[in-house]
Motif scaffolding. Sequence first.
Motif, short mmCIF file in Angstrom:
data_model
loop_
_atom_site.label_atom_id
_atom_site.label_comp_id
_atom_site.label_asym_id
_atom_site.label_seq_id
_atom_site.Cartn_x
_atom_site.Cartn_y
_atom_site.Cartn_z
N LYS A 1 0.84 -1.19 0.00
CA LYS A 1 0.00 0.00 0.00
C LYS A 1 0.88 1.25 0.00
O LYS A 1 2.02 1.23 0.47
N GLY A 2 0.34 2.34 -0.54
CA GLY A 2 1.06 3.60 -0.53
C GLY A 2 2.31 3.62 -1.38
O GLY A 2 3.24 4.38 -1.11
N MET A 3 2.36 2.79 -2.44
CA MET A 3 3.57 2.71 -3.26
C MET A 3 3.81 3.96 -4.09
O MET A 3 4.91 4.14 -4.62
N MET A 4 2.80 4.82 -4.21
CA MET A 4 3.01 6.07 -4.94
C MET A 4 4.03 6.96 -4.23
O MET A 4 4.73 7.76 -4.86
N ASN A 5 4.14 6.81 -2.92
CA ASN A 5 5.13 7.60 -2.16
C ASN A 5 6.55 7.05 -2.34
O ASN A 5 7.51 7.80 -2.23
N TYR A 6 6.65 5.76 -2.62
CA TYR A 6 7.96 5.11 -2.69
C TYR A 6 8.43 4.94 -4.13
O TYR A 6 9.61 5.12 -4.44
N MET B 1 6.84 4.11 -11.02
CA MET B 1 6.20 2.82 -11.22
C MET B 1 4.68 2.93 -11.09
O MET B 1 3.94 2.19 -11.76
N SER B 2 4.20 3.86 -10.28
CA SER B 2 2.76 4.07 -10.16
C SER B 2 2.18 4.58 -11.47
O SER B 2 1.02 4.28 -11.80
N MET B 3 2.96 5.34 -12.22
CA MET B 3 2.50 5.80 -13.52
C MET B 3 2.29 4.62 -14.46
O MET B 3 1.30 4.56 -15.21
N PHE C 1 -5.51 -0.64 -8.78
CA PHE C 1 -4.62 0.53 -8.80
C PHE C 1 -4.67 1.30 -7.48
O PHE C 1 -3.64 1.69 -6.93
N SER C 2 -5.86 1.53 -6.94
CA SER C 2 -5.99 2.36 -5.74
C SER C 2 -5.39 1.67 -4.51
O SER C 2 -4.73 2.32 -3.69
N TYR C 3 -5.60 0.36 -4.37
CA TYR C 3 -5.05 -0.34 -3.21
C TYR C 3 -3.53 -0.38 -3.25
O TYR C 3 -2.87 -0.31 -2.21
N MET C 4 -2.98 -0.51 -4.45
CA MET C 4 -1.52 -0.61 -4.55
C MET C 4 -0.81 0.71 -4.32
O MET C 4 0.23 0.77 -3.69
N ASN C 5 -1.38 1.78 -4.82
CA ASN C 5 -0.63 3.03 -4.89
C ASN C 5 -1.09 4.10 -3.90
O ASN C 5 -0.38 5.08 -3.70
N HIS C 6 -2.24 3.93 -3.30
CA HIS C 6 -2.73 4.90 -2.32
C HIS C 6 -2.79 4.27 -0.94
O HIS C 6 -2.66 3.05 -0.80
N GLY C 7 -2.98 5.10 0.05
CA GLY C 7 -3.06 4.60 1.42
C GLY C 7 -1.77 4.83 2.19
O GLY C 7 -0.81 5.44 1.70
N LYS C 8 -1.74 4.31 3.39
CA LYS C 8 -0.59 4.47 4.28
C LYS C 8 0.36 3.30 4.11
O LYS C 8 -0.05 2.14 4.10
N MET C 9 1.66 3.61 3.99
CA MET C 9 2.65 2.56 3.79
C MET C 9 2.83 1.73 5.06
O MET C 9 2.66 2.22 6.17
N TYR C 10 3.20 0.47 4.85
CA TYR C 10 3.41 -0.46 5.95
C TYR C 10 4.91 -0.57 6.18
O TYR C 10 5.65 -1.10 5.35
#
Length: 433
Positions: free
Chosen positions: A324-329, A333-335, A389-398
């Motif tokens: 989760k939250g991979m858009m921050n990391y 790749m999120s694109m 897409f939303s579950y992978m790239n949004h949310g709080k990172m673990y």
Amino acid sequence: MMNIFYLFSLIPFIFIYDIYMFQLSFLFLMIMIFKSNFYMFYCSVSYFFGVDFYSYWMLFLLVFIIMMTLFCFNYFNFIIFFFVILVLMLSLKLVFFSMNILMMYMFFEFSLIPLIVLIFGWGYQPERLISGFYLFFYTLFSSLPLLIFIFNLYFYNSFFFDLVLKLNYSFYLNFCLIFSFLVKFPMFMLHFWLPKAHVQAPLFGSMILAGITLKLGGYGMIRFMFMFEDIFFYYGYIWYSLSIYGSLLVSYICLIQSDLKFLIAYSSISHMGLCIMGFSSMLSLGVLGSYLMLICHGFCSSGLFCLAGFYYNYIYSRSFFINKGMMNYFPSMSMFWFFFCSINMSCPPSVNFLSEFLIMNSMISYSSISLFYMFLIFFFVSCFNFYLFSYMNHGKMYFSFSMELGSVMHYMIVFFHMIYLLMFNFYFYFILF
């Protein structure tokens, strides 16, 4: 024959232990195929081999997927791996080149052996043995009726695809003819081997399964459809009804998945159900739309499995609750995730959108009642791609584990998938409009 002998000439390069030489060799092979002339009917005929419009793009997709798998290899058992890849590529190319039914069947079944070796030899968990046996016995069980049907053709003194026969309207003949290809698609209720094989296969195994192996069913159905039009048209409603029910149900199943590879595998089953509906309608728009979906799905699903495999290498998990939250990391790749999820949900102006539009037209002509189910299938396909897409790239990172940095090679592989998919889109829009 030139392409086949070219593959045989690559065998001595196995012992050089140079992966870049192999990649360059497959790039030359792709250029040879791309520059060759092809027409709607067989051309370049020699020694029972030939190429036409339907086999041309399958060959192009095959060489591209195999070339991408070489980038994903981790240098473990180099010689064995490249020998298995060459055998697999040779057997699949002979399937697409063959003008003889018996020869196509032989290589169609032989391609199962190197694929199982890839799963057994380079799979992740011990459960790969069970998934390999699933794949083996499903294919073995479904291929026997087709072999019986091919033996019956011996009485007509021809095994070539230019044979056109009017058979008696027997459901058993239609079942023997189509059952093996429905398992390869796979159709709903014959699909249990696919998620297991995808989950336990290595990254390059999943790319070959999604990009090439699933297309063998569609290619075989196209070939036999033109030979036995009457029997396909007479019993097409059976496979049409099962596919429309299966695609809708599998779209529901995708919404409750928590594993990346499971969701992408089930999405392939839903899209292949649409292809079966297009073929079963026996209309020109449906057949063209299903063929375009086969090619576009080969590029798109291979790219999605690449992204899922890369994230597994980074995070050591395929769970949505950890990825989760991979858009921050990985913002770049999120694109790519957004691009492939958009293509997978058939956003215009992709060829996937064009193929679904053609299939929808053929479905309305075949049965106007199926329009309601078609809208539901399109809606839920969009839902689970948005969910992915939303579950992978949004949310709080673990943060309770360590992560690895990305590799330039991973970005290059996904970029090549995107570029070839865009080239394929522009080419078909150019020749159709």
